[in-house]
Write a protein that holds these residues in place. Structure first.
Motif, PDB file in Angstrom:
ATOM      1  N   ASN A  25      50.103  35.724  56.772  1.00  0.00           N
ATOM      2  CA  ASN A  25      50.997  35.802  55.613  1.00  0.00           C
ATOM      3  C   ASN A  25      51.601  37.193  55.549  1.00  0.00           C
ATOM      4  O   ASN A  25      50.877  38.162  55.375  1.00  0.00           O
ATOM      5  CB  ASN A  25      50.222  35.552  54.318  1.00  0.00           C
TER       6      ASN A  25
ATOM      7  N   SER B 110      39.680  36.007  46.788  1.00  0.00           N
ATOM      8  CA  SER B 110      40.374  35.969  48.073  1.00  0.00           C
ATOM      9  C   SER B 110      39.462  36.417  49.203  1.00  0.00           C
ATOM     10  O   SER B 110      39.431  35.806  50.271  1.00  0.00           O
ATOM     11  CB  SER B 110      41.615  36.876  48.045  1.00  0.00           C
TER      12      SER B 110
ATOM     13  N   ARG C 111      44.928  34.752  38.525  1.00  0.00           N
ATOM     14  CA  ARG C 111      44.627  34.620  39.945  1.00  0.00           C
ATOM     15  C   ARG C 111      43.134  34.842  40.192  1.00  0.00           C
ATOM     16  O   ARG C 111      42.521  34.205  41.025  1.00  0.00           O
ATOM     17  CB  ARG C 111      45.460  35.616  40.747  1.00  0.00           C
TER      18      ARG C 111
ATOM     19  N   LYS D  53      39.855  42.743  40.473  1.00  0.00           N
ATOM     20  CA  LYS D  53      40.016  43.333  41.801  1.00  0.00           C
ATOM     21  C   LYS D  53      38.922  44.323  42.120  1.00  0.00           C
ATOM     22  O   LYS D  53      38.456  45.050  41.264  1.00  0.00           O
ATOM     23  CB  LYS D  53      41.380  44.017  41.902  1.00  0.00           C
TER      24      LYS D  53
END
Ligand code: BLA
Length: 316
Positions: free
Chosen positions: A116, A171, A292, A297
């Protein structure tokens, strides 16, 4: 009847560099990710017999609502590959995007090839990885099976394309110890480096594909299928590209593209819902949180050691 040739499309490989009058930053014009996809197709054909996917009929070329941006889609399959698909976006305002992925047939526990790359202006955001099908933090056997021998490759590019900064733990759990998660500003040197990383990672994936043996144990095939469906469900819901796609082609087309093309299989390979796989996103009224990340994070630096062992904290 299946014979075909990959169309040799013209793509801009020239590297005209212009000087931006207001600064000394070189701006790369004519940069395109199409040569990445072309490389991957040509290289795959050296290893296996590709046939066009039935998806190709519906997903091929699209223009954005404002007609200024072109979206190109390609999809193929082969004996071990359930779906190889690529989307490149060629935008007017110096925006270039590539989402290229290869999903194995469930009889194989191969990693999912994932590239990506987003270029907007001079900003580049990259995730390049052989995304593990199974957990590589807990399942040592899976990690060693595929990533032990790839660590030198990962370490080489970890130095050349440094860690892109804080990333969500959601992620990170889909990434392997050799993931290239990086951000850089456009330059010929950086784009060349990215292309060479892409070529090396893709060749590595093709080599492990060549060696992969078909799984005959049904319970293992089901396990692979579930893992792939979970991955597709994650990305079909939370992929960072959705917002941009909606803006370019409208909500309806974006949904189609995401669910039927990019993450094809999300509605057919399994019946579990996003909330069942990722219950932490479920809100009191039953809807899915738009966030998300629920954790936030973290991981400012690469959380794997040189042997591929996870050394980060608070991944759960
Ligand atoms: C940004 N894309 C990102 C980021 C990641 C990824 C990690 C950084 C933001 C973040 O920390 O979440 C990619 N995330 C992934 C991948 C996985 C994952 C591959 O969890 C796999 C499990 N990206 C695309 C497409 C578009 C796109 C097709 O793939 C546009 C059409 C856009 N990605 C895009 C943009 C950003 C981004 C615009 C920066 C802005 C943002 O973070 O929203």
């Amino acid at each position: 009847i299946f014979s075909f040739s990959v169309p040799k499309r013209k793509h801009l490989t020239s590297s005209k560099t212009m000087r931006n009058s207001s600064s000394s930053t070189p701006i790369i014009s004519g940069f395109s990710y199409k040569k990445f996809v072309n490389f991957a197709l040509e290289e795959t054909q050296r290893h296996t017999h590709l046939i066009p996917s039935p998806l190709q009929e519906k997903f091929n070329l699209m223009k954005s609502i404002d007609q200024k941006t072109e979206l190109e889609m390609l999809s193929f399959q082969s004996s071990k590959i359930r779906l190889l698909r690529g989307l490149t976006i060629d935008g007017s305002d110096s925006m270039q995007v590539m989402d290229f992925a290869v999903f194995p047939e469930p009889e194989f526990d191969l990693p999912i090839f994932c590239a990506n790359c987003v270029t907007v202006g001079s900003v580049n955001i990259v995730v390049l990885d052989l995304n593990p099908l199974h957990d590589v933090i807990i399942e040592r056997n899976y990690r060693e099976k595929y990533y032990k021998s790839l660590m030198p490759l990962g370490l080489k590019y970890a130095e050349l394309l440094p860690w892109g900064g804080k990333i969500t733990s959601e992620s990170l759990k889909f990434f392997s110890p050799i993931v290239i998660w990086t951000k850089f500003s456009s330059s010929q040197h950086n784009h060349d480096l990215l292309f060479s990383a892409f070529m090396d990672y893709y060749k590595a994936w093709l080599e492990i594909m060549d060696q992969a043996k078909e799984e005959t144990d049904t319970s293992r095939v089901i396990c692979n299928l579930r893992a792939q469906h979970r991955y597709l469900t994650w990305r079909a819901e939370k992929d960072p590209g959705h917002r941009l796609l909606k803006r370019l082609i409208g909500e309806c087309n974006a949904q189609d593209l995401v669910r039927d093309f990019l993450f094809n299989g999300v509605t057919t390979l399994g019946a579990k819902t996003f909330a069942e796989y990722f219950p932490e996103y479920q809100q009191e009224d039953g809807s899915i949180s738009e966030k998300r990340s629920m954790v936030g994070k973290s991981f400012e630096t690469r959380p794997w050691d040189t042997g591929g062992e996870f050394i980060g904290e608070n991944i759960m």
